[in-house]
Design a protein around this motif. Structure first.
Motif, mmCIF file in Angstrom:
data_model
loop_
_atom_site.group_PDB
_atom_site.id
_atom_site.type_symbol
_atom_site.label_atom_id
_atom_site.label_comp_id
_atom_site.label_asym_id
_atom_site.label_seq_id
_atom_site.Cartn_x
_atom_site.Cartn_y
_atom_site.Cartn_z
ATOM 1 N N LYS A 154 0.641 -1.269 0.154
ATOM 2 C CA LYS A 154 -0.051 0.106 -0.374
ATOM 3 C C LYS A 154 1.213 1.183 0.109
ATOM 4 O O LYS A 154 0.241 2.027 0.241
ATOM 5 C CB LYS A 154 -0.566 0.479 1.278
ATOM 6 C CG LYS A 154 -1.980 -1.520 1.327
ATOM 7 C CD LYS A 154 -2.963 -1.226 0.449
ATOM 8 C CE LYS A 154 -4.293 -2.527 0.256
ATOM 9 N NZ LYS A 154 -4.467 -2.201 -0.582
ATOM 10 N N GLY A 155 2.348 1.449 0.970
ATOM 11 C CA GLY A 155 2.665 2.145 0.018
ATOM 12 C C GLY A 155 3.473 2.870 -1.020
ATOM 13 O O GLY A 155 3.007 2.335 -1.716
ATOM 14 N N GLN A 156 4.392 3.527 -1.313
ATOM 15 C CA GLN A 156 5.500 3.598 -2.114
ATOM 16 C C GLN A 156 6.716 2.665 -2.791
ATOM 17 O O GLN A 156 7.242 2.754 -1.980
ATOM 18 C CB GLN A 156 5.812 5.159 -1.835
ATOM 19 C CG GLN A 156 4.431 6.109 -2.475
ATOM 20 C CD GLN A 156 4.398 7.589 -1.884
ATOM 21 O OE1 GLN A 156 4.595 7.773 -0.666
ATOM 22 N NE2 GLN A 156 3.910 8.274 -2.922
ATOM 23 N N TYR A 157 6.935 3.033 -4.358
ATOM 24 C CA TYR A 157 7.867 2.138 -4.038
ATOM 25 C C TYR A 157 8.693 2.105 -5.430
ATOM 26 O O TYR A 157 7.384 2.632 -6.813
ATOM 27 C CB TYR A 157 7.990 0.140 -4.249
ATOM 28 C CG TYR A 157 7.223 -0.376 -5.561
ATOM 29 C CD1 TYR A 157 7.569 -0.522 -6.403
ATOM 30 C CD2 TYR A 157 5.709 -0.633 -4.700
ATOM 31 C CE1 TYR A 157 6.719 -1.100 -7.616
ATOM 32 C CE2 TYR A 157 4.511 -1.215 -6.196
ATOM 33 C CZ TYR A 157 5.894 -1.708 -7.359
ATOM 34 O OH TYR A 157 4.774 -1.737 -8.297
ATOM 35 N N PHE A 158 9.760 2.506 -5.885
ATOM 36 C CA PHE A 158 10.291 2.759 -7.330
ATOM 37 C C PHE A 158 11.544 1.976 -7.011
ATOM 38 O O PHE A 158 12.264 1.419 -6.434
ATOM 39 C CB PHE A 158 10.245 4.245 -7.534
ATOM 40 C CG PHE A 158 11.009 4.490 -6.848
ATOM 41 C CD1 PHE A 158 12.620 5.335 -6.019
ATOM 42 C CD2 PHE A 158 9.917 5.545 -5.074
ATOM 43 C CE1 PHE A 158 13.087 5.369 -5.503
ATOM 44 C CE2 PHE A 158 10.554 6.290 -4.340
ATOM 45 C CZ PHE A 158 11.895 6.475 -4.355
ATOM 46 N N HIS A 159 12.160 1.952 -8.025
ATOM 47 C CA HIS A 159 13.874 1.513 -9.042
ATOM 48 C C HIS A 159 14.708 2.460 -8.248
ATOM 49 O O HIS A 159 14.398 3.887 -9.019
ATOM 50 C CB HIS A 159 13.689 0.612 -10.327
ATOM 51 C CG HIS A 159 15.334 0.187 -10.722
ATOM 52 N ND1 HIS A 159 15.876 0.462 -10.854
ATOM 53 C CD2 HIS A 159 15.554 -1.622 -10.323
ATOM 54 C CE1 HIS A 159 17.362 -0.076 -10.450
ATOM 55 N NE2 HIS A 159 16.445 -1.506 -10.833
ATOM 56 N N SER A 160 15.563 2.289 -7.785
ATOM 57 C CA SER A 160 17.048 3.339 -7.974
ATOM 58 C C SER A 160 16.721 3.984 -9.296
ATOM 59 O O SER A 160 17.156 5.468 -9.119
ATOM 60 C CB SER A 160 18.001 3.078 -7.573
ATOM 61 O OG SER A 160 18.727 2.066 -8.447
ATOM 62 N N ALA A 161 17.147 3.552 -10.182
ATOM 63 C CA ALA A 161 16.760 4.062 -11.626
ATOM 64 C C ALA A 161 16.297 4.727 -12.271
ATOM 65 O O ALA A 161 16.468 5.339 -13.422
ATOM 66 C CB ALA A 161 17.736 2.937 -12.384
ATOM 67 N N SER A 176 15.133 -0.664 1.920
ATOM 68 C CA SER A 176 15.808 -0.838 0.680
ATOM 69 C C SER A 176 16.422 -1.642 0.528
ATOM 70 O O SER A 176 16.599 -2.441 1.305
ATOM 71 C CB SER A 176 17.771 0.315 0.478
ATOM 72 O OG SER A 176 18.209 -0.677 -0.833
ATOM 73 N N ILE A 177 15.744 -2.679 -1.038
ATOM 74 C CA ILE A 177 16.596 -3.551 -1.191
ATOM 75 C C ILE A 177 17.283 -3.336 -2.065
ATOM 76 O O ILE A 177 17.445 -3.377 -3.564
ATOM 77 C CB ILE A 177 14.651 -4.490 -1.645
ATOM 78 C CG1 ILE A 177 14.111 -4.738 -0.661
ATOM 79 C CG2 ILE A 177 15.254 -5.742 -2.392
ATOM 80 C CD1 ILE A 177 12.408 -5.005 -1.195
ATOM 81 N N GLY A 178 18.444 -4.707 -1.687
ATOM 82 C CA GLY A 178 19.801 -4.157 -2.055
ATOM 83 C C GLY A 178 21.049 -3.518 -1.581
ATOM 84 O O GLY A 178 20.287 -2.284 -0.761
ATOM 85 N N ASP A 331 7.273 2.440 4.629
ATOM 86 C CA ASP A 331 5.755 3.377 3.684
ATOM 87 C C ASP A 331 6.651 3.633 2.533
ATOM 88 O O ASP A 331 5.983 3.497 1.884
ATOM 89 C CB ASP A 331 5.781 4.582 4.653
ATOM 90 C CG ASP A 331 5.513 4.525 5.909
ATOM 91 O OD1 ASP A 331 5.014 4.187 6.112
ATOM 92 O OD2 ASP A 331 6.783 5.148 7.289
ATOM 93 N N VAL A 332 7.516 3.178 1.447
ATOM 94 C CA VAL A 332 8.173 3.218 1.134
ATOM 95 C C VAL A 332 9.480 2.202 0.572
ATOM 96 O O VAL A 332 10.408 1.384 1.863
ATOM 97 C CB VAL A 332 9.271 4.886 1.075
ATOM 98 C CG1 VAL A 332 9.793 4.407 -0.992
ATOM 99 C CG2 VAL A 332 8.059 5.981 1.530
ATOM 100 N N ILE A 333 9.871 1.650 -0.706
ATOM 101 C CA ILE A 333 10.433 0.933 -1.367
ATOM 102 C C ILE A 333 11.510 1.287 -1.866
ATOM 103 O O ILE A 333 10.300 1.217 -3.021
ATOM 104 C CB ILE A 333 9.480 -0.822 -1.284
ATOM 105 C CG1 ILE A 333 9.076 -1.560 -0.060
ATOM 106 C CG2 ILE A 333 10.873 -2.099 -1.501
ATOM 107 C CD1 ILE A 333 8.386 -2.624 -0.202
ATOM 108 N N ILE A 334 12.715 1.267 -1.595
ATOM 109 C CA ILE A 334 13.445 1.730 -2.643
ATOM 110 C C ILE A 334 13.766 -0.110 -3.247
ATOM 111 O O ILE A 334 14.962 -0.964 -2.652
ATOM 112 C CB ILE A 334 14.590 2.432 -2.440
ATOM 113 C CG1 ILE A 334 14.182 3.947 -2.036
ATOM 114 C CG2 ILE A 334 14.985 3.100 -3.336
ATOM 115 C CD1 ILE A 334 15.276 4.275 -1.634
ATOM 116 N N PHE A 335 14.325 -0.127 -4.449
ATOM 117 C CA PHE A 335 14.928 -1.132 -5.080
ATOM 118 C C PHE A 335 16.193 -0.927 -5.589
ATOM 119 O O PHE A 335 16.094 -0.697 -7.002
ATOM 120 C CB PHE A 335 13.546 -2.312 -6.543
ATOM 121 C CG PHE A 335 12.856 -2.366 -5.795
ATOM 122 C CD1 PHE A 335 12.863 -3.978 -5.572
ATOM 123 C CD2 PHE A 335 11.722 -1.863 -5.688
ATOM 124 C CE1 PHE A 335 11.734 -4.683 -4.690
ATOM 125 C CE2 PHE A 335 10.357 -2.540 -4.740
ATOM 126 C CZ PHE A 335 10.204 -3.425 -5.054
#
Length: 495
Positions: A154-161, A176-178, A331-335
């Motif tokens: 339900k939060g926000q996520y995006f790739h670092s690039a 941060s996944i990675g 709340d936020v996931i950064i891939f």
């Protein structure tokens, strides 16, 4: 589209495509176009805008020798400064008039009857070219793994690039996944903003100190007024990094010294023994990319940062469930999960002389002669292709060598009205040679890395140093079938 037949069509306007264009112009070849799918030039330095984005190669090396970045502010330059360099580069060599922006090549096929490349531009029609030069690089397609339950988050996520600048991280629980090359740059920046940052680490990295140098105005004035001072620095760094190649060879004293420096760097910045143990790699030094950063370890030592080495079992609506049973609210996931590094042809279908696609030709792993050309893909030359990546020196130095080779090839093609197809025997003997030379390299040791394909074959990296690649990469028409003597008549040009 214009019905004029181009001498050369270049895909991409990053370092690879722009540098290629200057070498063509240097030979008086002006009938070319660069096709760029975006609205701006810059490649990875246009796209990667995450906080802390920078190059981990010294800036005095990470520029073209014929257009030195004399006033670069620091030795390890940031994203914006490198993008500015590319824009100045394009202006200086009058390349903007050669770029067709918002022009994505979506299909490329060798036309046997016309001995030309047919290139389909999205929403714009067909163009034809005698030579096709894909210059999209190795790290351009961001990858988010298919984690179970991601669609429920339900939060926000995006790739670092693909950094979402609209997402405010202040006061948020961020994951941060990675924890590899991009992540070690953005994590220190995110740690300052977030209420709490959790870093998921699949494997630890060998990390060397960066030892950033910020140049004074007096130094920059000296570089600009006496460019030989800049080139003294550049030449010293090139030789220093070339000597560092031995660090990537198994069992060498240089490799042992690299391990010593990396562990000393870790011990200096991480006092907590439990955390320190998690950060010691369990694989050979050099098997994966060696990273350079001064602020990653201090960021992990912050009270509001946690390092997790357990696997991810599932992403839920509110966070992440680990395989060990721990739940981490987010709340936020950064891939920071990297790129499709072996997807050398991106999503583009490229069809060769025998109606075989490049993807089909590479189904057992990408390979090319000197990283540049593939049998039955006539008059096509890759920039930054298979087995041309480095782990010890500047890739821009490799690009310059490739650009010169391709420019020499194009000159020969135009002067002789030729269609060049690298001989199968030349291709096979070369690739057997470099794979044999890979045997003592850390790249081929027992670890999983983006340098290898699923079968464990190293298909990204060059196994020797830059100067040896320069020796390999000298255009010789005898390496190619052409004219009436072509082994594959589909590529032959009938005079």
């Amino acid at each position: 589209m214009n019905n004029k037949i181009l001498d050369v069509a270049i895909l991409g306007s990053g370092f690879g495509g722009l540098g290629m264009a200057t070498r063509l112009k240097d030979k008086g070849i002006e009938n070319f176009q660069i096709f760029e799918k975006s609205t701006e030039l810059g490649g990875v330095w246009r796209d990667n805008i995450y906080p802390g984005a920078a190059c981990d190669t010294e800036a005095h090396l990470y520029c073209f020798s014929y257009f030195p970045n004399l006033r670069v502010s620091r030795m390890y330059a940031g994203q914006q400064e490198l993008l500015d360099y590319l824009n100045r580069f394009a202006d200086h060599f009058h390349l903007r008039e050669k770029i067709q922006f918002s022009s994505e090549i979506i299909h490329a096929a060798w036309n046997n009857a016309e001995q030309l490349w047919d290139l389909q531009i999205k929403d714009k029609g067909l163009i034809k070219a005698k030579v096709f030069v894909p210059a999209w690089g190795q790290l351009n397609k961001a990858v988010i793994p298919q984690f179970k339950g991601l669609e429920n988050f339900k939060g926000q996520y995006f790739h670092s690039a693909e950094w979402d600048t609209a997402v405010d991280l202040k006061g948020k629980k961020v994951v941060s996944i990675g924890s590899a090359a991009s992540a070690v740059q953005y994590i220190p920046e995110v740690a300052v903003e977030a209420d709490h940052l959790t870093v998921f680490q699949r494997s630890a990295n060998w990390i060397m100190p960066r030892n950033q140098v910020v140049f004074t105005e007096a130094q920059l004035d000296e570089f600009e007024q006496q460019p030989e001072k800049f080139f003294d620095s550049r030449n010293y760094l090139h030789n220093f990094r070339e000597n560092g190649f031995d660090r990537t060879q198994q069992g060498t004293d240089a490799q042992k010294e690299g391990i010593r420096v990396a562990l000393e760097h870790l011990h200096k910045h991480v006092q907590d023994e439990e955390l320190r143990q998690k950060l010691i790699p369990d694989y050979e030094f050099g098997c994966k990319r060696i990273l350079r950063t001064d602020d990653y370890y201090p960021a992990l030592a912050r009270e509001n940062v946690s390092l997790v080495t357990d696997a991810i079992a599932e992403i839920t609506a509110q966070g992440i469930q680990t395989a060990a049973g721990e739940f981490i609210e987010a709340d936020v996931i950064i891939f920071g999960t990297g790129f499709a590094s072996q997807n050398f042809n991106g999503e583009l279908d490229i069809v060769g002389a025998e109606d075989t696609t490049l993807s089909e030709a590479w189904q057992d792993g990408a390979a090319a002669y000197i990283g540049l050309t593939v049998p039955s893909f006539c008059n096509m030359f890759l920039v930054y292709g298979p087995n041309t990546n480095l782990n010890h020196n500047s890739i821009v130095s490799m690009l310059e060598i490739q650009h010169q080779y391709i420019a020499d090839s194009v000159e020969y093609i135009l002067e002789n009205n030729a269609s060049l197809d690298v001989k199968q025997q030349v291709f096979e003997e070369y690739n057997e040679d470099i794979q044999a030379r890979m045997a003592g390299s850390a790249f081929s040791s027992d670890c999983s890395s983006w340098y290898k394909n699923a079968a464990g074959k190293v298909i990204n990296n060059w196994p020797l140093n830059v100067e040896t690649y320069r020796h390999y990469t000298v255009f010789n028409a005898d390496d190619f079938s052409q004219g009436n003597t072509a082994a594959k008549s589909e590529c032959a040009y009938e005079a």
